[in-house]
Scaffold this motif. Structure first.
Motif, PDB file in Angstrom:
ATOM      1  N   ASN A  93       0.821  -1.153   0.193  1.00  0.00           N
ATOM      2  CA  ASN A  93      -0.126  -0.003   0.066  1.00  0.00           C
ATOM      3  C   ASN A  93       0.931   1.282   0.205  1.00  0.00           C
ATOM      4  OD1 ASN A  93      -2.549  -1.298   0.043  1.00  0.00           O
ATOM      5  ND2 ASN A  93      -2.605  -1.530   2.269  1.00  0.00           N
ATOM      6  N   TYR A  94       2.027   1.100   0.585  1.00  0.00           N
ATOM      7  CA  TYR A  94       3.034   2.414   0.948  1.00  0.00           C
ATOM      8  C   TYR A  94       3.136   2.843  -0.834  1.00  0.00           C
ATOM      9  CZ  TYR A  94       7.391   4.488   0.877  1.00  0.00           C
ATOM     10  OH  TYR A  94       8.767   5.405   0.664  1.00  0.00           O
ATOM     11  N   TYR A  95       3.743   1.676  -1.587  1.00  0.00           N
ATOM     12  CA  TYR A  95       4.239   1.888  -2.970  1.00  0.00           C
ATOM     13  C   TYR A  95       3.056   2.441  -3.800  1.00  0.00           C
ATOM     14  CZ  TYR A  95       9.082   0.407  -1.920  1.00  0.00           C
ATOM     15  OH  TYR A  95      10.291   0.108  -1.325  1.00  0.00           O
ATOM     16  N   ALA A  96       1.895   1.796  -3.639  1.00  0.00           N
ATOM     17  CA  ALA A  96       0.682   1.903  -4.430  1.00  0.00           C
ATOM     18  C   ALA A  96       0.397   3.607  -3.998  1.00  0.00           C
ATOM     19  CB  ALA A  96      -0.441   0.926  -4.181  1.00  0.00           C
ATOM     20  N   ALA A  97       0.464   3.935  -2.742  1.00  0.00           N
ATOM     21  CA  ALA A  97       0.150   5.405  -2.624  1.00  0.00           C
ATOM     22  C   ALA A  97       1.234   6.171  -3.262  1.00  0.00           C
ATOM     23  CB  ALA A  97       0.254   5.381  -1.170  1.00  0.00           C
ATOM     24  N   ARG A  98       2.284   5.959  -3.191  1.00  0.00           N
ATOM     25  CA  ARG A  98       3.467   6.719  -3.914  1.00  0.00           C
ATOM     26  C   ARG A  98       3.330   6.806  -5.332  1.00  0.00           C
ATOM     27  NH1 ARG A  98       4.401  10.303  -1.780  1.00  0.00           N
ATOM     28  NH2 ARG A  98       2.614   9.612  -0.661  1.00  0.00           N
ATOM     29  N   VAL A  99       2.863   6.024  -5.949  1.00  0.00           N
ATOM     30  CA  VAL A  99       2.600   5.760  -7.424  1.00  0.00           C
ATOM     31  C   VAL A  99       1.409   6.612  -7.825  1.00  0.00           C
ATOM     32  CG1 VAL A  99       1.654   4.455  -9.302  1.00  0.00           C
ATOM     33  CG2 VAL A  99       3.652   3.319  -7.952  1.00  0.00           C
ATOM     34  N   LEU A 100       0.234   6.537  -7.069  1.00  0.00           N
ATOM     35  CA  LEU A 100      -1.212   7.224  -7.236  1.00  0.00           C
ATOM     36  C   LEU A 100      -0.744   8.800  -7.036  1.00  0.00           C
ATOM     37  CD1 LEU A 100      -3.672   5.109  -5.526  1.00  0.00           C
ATOM     38  CD2 LEU A 100      -3.558   5.548  -7.910  1.00  0.00           C
ATOM     39  N   ARG A 101       0.198   9.094  -6.079  1.00  0.00           N
ATOM     40  CA  ARG A 101       0.341  10.292  -5.807  1.00  0.00           C
ATOM     41  C   ARG A 101       1.311  11.046  -6.889  1.00  0.00           C
ATOM     42  NH1 ARG A 101      -0.421  14.743  -5.644  1.00  0.00           N
ATOM     43  NH2 ARG A 101       0.424  16.301  -4.001  1.00  0.00           N
ATOM     44  N   ILE A 102       2.317  10.248  -7.272  1.00  0.00           N
ATOM     45  CA  ILE A 102       3.580  10.993  -8.324  1.00  0.00           C
ATOM     46  C   ILE A 102       3.265  10.881  -9.574  1.00  0.00           C
ATOM     47  CG2 ILE A 102       5.751  10.865  -8.743  1.00  0.00           C
ATOM     48  CD1 ILE A 102       5.388  12.558  -6.074  1.00  0.00           C
ATOM     49  N   VAL A 103       2.748   9.508  -9.855  1.00  0.00           N
ATOM     50  CA  VAL A 103       2.974   9.443 -11.526  1.00  0.00           C
ATOM     51  C   VAL A 103       1.936   9.736 -12.585  1.00  0.00           C
ATOM     52  CG1 VAL A 103       2.777   7.382 -12.932  1.00  0.00           C
ATOM     53  CG2 VAL A 103       4.117   7.086 -10.850  1.00  0.00           C
ATOM     54  N   PRO A 104       0.907  10.178 -12.080  1.00  0.00           N
ATOM     55  CA  PRO A 104      -0.344  10.618 -13.137  1.00  0.00           C
ATOM     56  C   PRO A 104       0.192  11.949 -13.534  1.00  0.00           C
ATOM     57  CG  PRO A 104      -1.373   9.436 -11.407  1.00  0.00           C
ATOM     58  CD  PRO A 104      -0.239   9.508 -10.779  1.00  0.00           C
ATOM     59  N   LEU A 105       0.252  12.870 -12.529  1.00  0.00           N
ATOM     60  CA  LEU A 105       0.748  14.285 -13.178  1.00  0.00           C
ATOM     61  C   LEU A 105       2.099  14.174 -13.768  1.00  0.00           C
ATOM     62  CD1 LEU A 105      -0.277  17.235 -13.052  1.00  0.00           C
ATOM     63  CD2 LEU A 105       0.851  17.541 -10.900  1.00  0.00           C
ATOM     64  N   TYR A 106       2.985  13.625 -13.257  1.00  0.00           N
ATOM     65  CA  TYR A 106       4.062  13.616 -13.903  1.00  0.00           C
ATOM     66  C   TYR A 106       4.257  13.090 -15.262  1.00  0.00           C
ATOM     67  CZ  TYR A 106       9.129  12.271 -14.623  1.00  0.00           C
ATOM     68  OH  TYR A 106      10.290  12.054 -15.055  1.00  0.00           O
ATOM     69  N   TYR A 107       3.571  11.966 -15.385  1.00  0.00           N
ATOM     70  CA  TYR A 107       3.394  11.479 -16.793  1.00  0.00           C
ATOM     71  C   TYR A 107       2.896  12.352 -17.822  1.00  0.00           C
ATOM     72  CZ  TYR A 107       5.366   6.829 -16.218  1.00  0.00           C
ATOM     73  OH  TYR A 107       6.069   5.685 -15.757  1.00  0.00           O
ATOM     74  N   LEU A 108       1.816  13.233 -17.379  1.00  0.00           N
ATOM     75  CA  LEU A 108       1.043  14.163 -17.987  1.00  0.00           C
ATOM     76  C   LEU A 108       2.290  15.192 -18.561  1.00  0.00           C
ATOM     77  CD1 LEU A 108      -1.268  15.672 -19.297  1.00  0.00           C
ATOM     78  CD2 LEU A 108      -1.765  16.393 -17.262  1.00  0.00           C
ATOM     79  N   ALA A 109       2.803  15.742 -17.547  1.00  0.00           N
ATOM     80  CA  ALA A 109       3.984  16.587 -17.700  1.00  0.00           C
ATOM     81  C   ALA A 109       5.098  16.195 -18.856  1.00  0.00           C
ATOM     82  CB  ALA A 109       4.595  17.164 -16.461  1.00  0.00           C
ATOM     83  N   VAL A 110       5.237  15.042 -18.535  1.00  0.00           N
ATOM     84  CA  VAL A 110       6.398  14.643 -19.486  1.00  0.00           C
ATOM     85  C   VAL A 110       5.819  14.473 -21.069  1.00  0.00           C
ATOM     86  CG1 VAL A 110       7.787  12.397 -20.186  1.00  0.00           C
ATOM     87  CG2 VAL A 110       7.640  13.036 -17.862  1.00  0.00           C
ATOM     88  N   LEU A 111       4.464  14.024 -21.010  1.00  0.00           N
ATOM     89  CA  LEU A 111       3.784  13.756 -22.260  1.00  0.00           C
ATOM     90  C   LEU A 111       3.673  15.156 -23.143  1.00  0.00           C
ATOM     91  CD1 LEU A 111       2.314  11.704 -24.473  1.00  0.00           C
ATOM     92  CD2 LEU A 111       0.119  12.195 -22.951  1.00  0.00           C
ATOM     93  N   LYS A 125      13.216   8.172 -21.354  1.00  0.00           N
ATOM     94  CA  LYS A 125      13.926   7.892 -20.207  1.00  0.00           C
ATOM     95  C   LYS A 125      13.336   8.818 -18.960  1.00  0.00           C
ATOM     96  CE  LYS A 125      18.261   9.667 -20.742  1.00  0.00           C
ATOM     97  NZ  LYS A 125      19.489  10.677 -21.346  1.00  0.00           N
ATOM     98  N   ALA A 126      12.709   9.768 -19.365  1.00  0.00           N
ATOM     99  CA  ALA A 126      12.145  10.510 -18.317  1.00  0.00           C
ATOM    100  C   ALA A 126      10.834   9.906 -17.598  1.00  0.00           C
ATOM    101  CB  ALA A 126      11.429  11.781 -18.785  1.00  0.00           C
ATOM    102  N   PHE A 127      10.078   9.138 -18.331  1.00  0.00           N
ATOM    103  CA  PHE A 127       8.914   8.028 -18.101  1.00  0.00           C
ATOM    104  C   PHE A 127       9.530   6.947 -17.286  1.00  0.00           C
ATOM    105  CE2 PHE A 127       6.444   9.397 -21.969  1.00  0.00           C
ATOM    106  CZ  PHE A 127       5.305   9.917 -21.060  1.00  0.00           C
ATOM    107  N   THR A 128      10.778   6.805 -17.382  1.00  0.00           N
ATOM    108  CA  THR A 128      11.372   5.811 -16.265  1.00  0.00           C
ATOM    109  C   THR A 128      12.128   6.166 -15.305  1.00  0.00           C
ATOM    110  OG1 THR A 128      13.375   5.486 -18.270  1.00  0.00           O
ATOM    111  CG2 THR A 128      11.353   3.878 -18.716  1.00  0.00           C
TER     112      THR A 128
END
Length: 379
Positions: A93-111, A125-128
């Protein structure tokens, strides 16, 4: 109109601290005005004023963000270590919470950056979560800090496991820490040459910024144990807290003043320990504001700053491109006079307004859905 907005969105297990959101507000404003000043081409004298150094060296806001991450993320683990009645946080749950907090907006910015620039190889490279530096300027200017944050997210459970274990695990932690400290000194601090690019790059990673996260964790350890101390509610503590914050901010201003006089390259490559000094002083501010209410508490911790802090992640990712595309044409037209012109101040205000509006939009439609899912996860 804003019924959808709540400062407690995404908070799991209770214990919301408005002080932390307000401090995030201060951190993002420091970073914003630092980038505004930098994009304007403004330069400081060799001896900038103490308080202007908070603008000219406003990247100290990043150090504050790192301290806050170490502080907040370690609290659930430390509470479980302190009390047998509190369950140890779930790693999944800790890692799931970190993914939900960070990844969606960051991926939108990279895209967004990839579509705008066509730099899909760099985008991959940024996506990874690899460091891409300024390769997708101006979007990627701040991405390195998210890579550093993710490195800390991966490391934190291991640090807690070592610290929460018996004597053998703590000895392992001590040995690893000594090895890191020796390498840090030899590869980063013992750097008499301005040409050591490798050591400069190391400072833009968890390797170079670990002290800030560790100091945040240490502050959390103090917070968990001290928050119930009756003496902290005494009236005279407000005065002591006020003095402590003023002293911390004054000394931090001196640190920032010196780093500005050195210039960014020299301060980052030859005097990197100044980030540790900043982290110590920001940790004092965090502890005083979360444990006490100093006389000017309402100036530092208020609803406006808490709201800015709540949307600070969106604001952090969008403010540099907005600043750049608004300011750079005027800077090119006016030249060196731009940083002293009324146009600079008007465009800074316009960029801040647009950044806030864009951040509210992506907070509602990108961050908030992830935060709502995150809140459902058990601790």
């Amino acid at each position: 109109m804003f019924r959808w907005f709540s400062l407690q969105s995404g908070i799991r297990g209770g214990g919301y601290l408005r002080q932390i959101d307000a401090l995030r507000g201060w951190a993002i404003l420091l970073v914003f005005f630092f980038h505004a000043w930098g994009i304007s081409g403004g330069s400081s004298a060799s001896e900038p004023s103490l308080w202007f150094s908070y603008v000219a060296a406003g990247r100290t806001g990043v150090t504050l963000f790192f301290v806050i991450s170490g502080f907040l993320l370690s609290i659930p683990w430390l509470r479980a270590m302190q009390s047998p009645d509190i369950a140890t946080p779930s790693l999944k749950n800790y890692y799931a919470a970190r993914v939900l907090r960070i990844v969606p907006l960051y991926y939108l910015a990279v895209l967004t950056a990839c579509i705008g620039s066509g730099s899909w190889d760099t985008g991959f490279k940024a996506f990874t979560f690899q460091v891409v530096g300024f390769e997708v300027f101006p979007f990627s200017v701040v991405w390195w800090t998210l890579v550093t944050e993710v490195q800390f997210y991966l490391l934190l459970p291991l640090l807690i496991w070592l610290l929460a274990g018996g004597a053998k695990r703590r000895m392992i932690f001590l040995l690893v820490f000594v090895f890191w400290a020796a390498t840090y000194v030899s590869q980063v601090l013992d750097n008499p040459s301005d040409e050591k690019v490798r050591s400069y790059l190391l400072t833009k990673s968890l390797f170079g910024r670990l002290p800030a996260f560790l100091l945040g964790m240490f502050s959390a350890w103090i917070f968990v144990r001290a928050r119930q101390v009756p003496m902290l509610s005494a009236n005279w503590i407000s005065g002591v807290g006020a003095v402590a914050i003023l002293l911390a901010l004054y000394v931090n201003g001196m640190v920032l003043q010196h780093s500005v006089s050195l210039g960014e390259w020299r301060s980052e490559s030859n005097w990197h320990q100044h980030h540790t000094y900043e982290a110590i002083l920001w940790s004092i501010v965090v502890l005083v504001l979360t444990l006490t209410k100093p006389f000017f508490y309402g100036v530092l911790i208020n609803p406006v700053l808490a709201v800015v802090g709540k949307i600070s992640y969106s604001l952090y990712l969008w403010h540099v491109p907005i600043l750049f595309y608004l300011m750079y044409p005027a800077k090119e037209r006016l030249g060196a006079a731009f940083s002293q012109s009324l146009t600079f101040y008007l465009l800074t205000f316009a960029a801040l307004s647009l950044s806030l509006l864009a951040s509210l939009f992506t907070y509602k439609y990108v961050e908030l859905p992830g935060l709502n899912l995150k809140r459902r996860l058990p601790v």
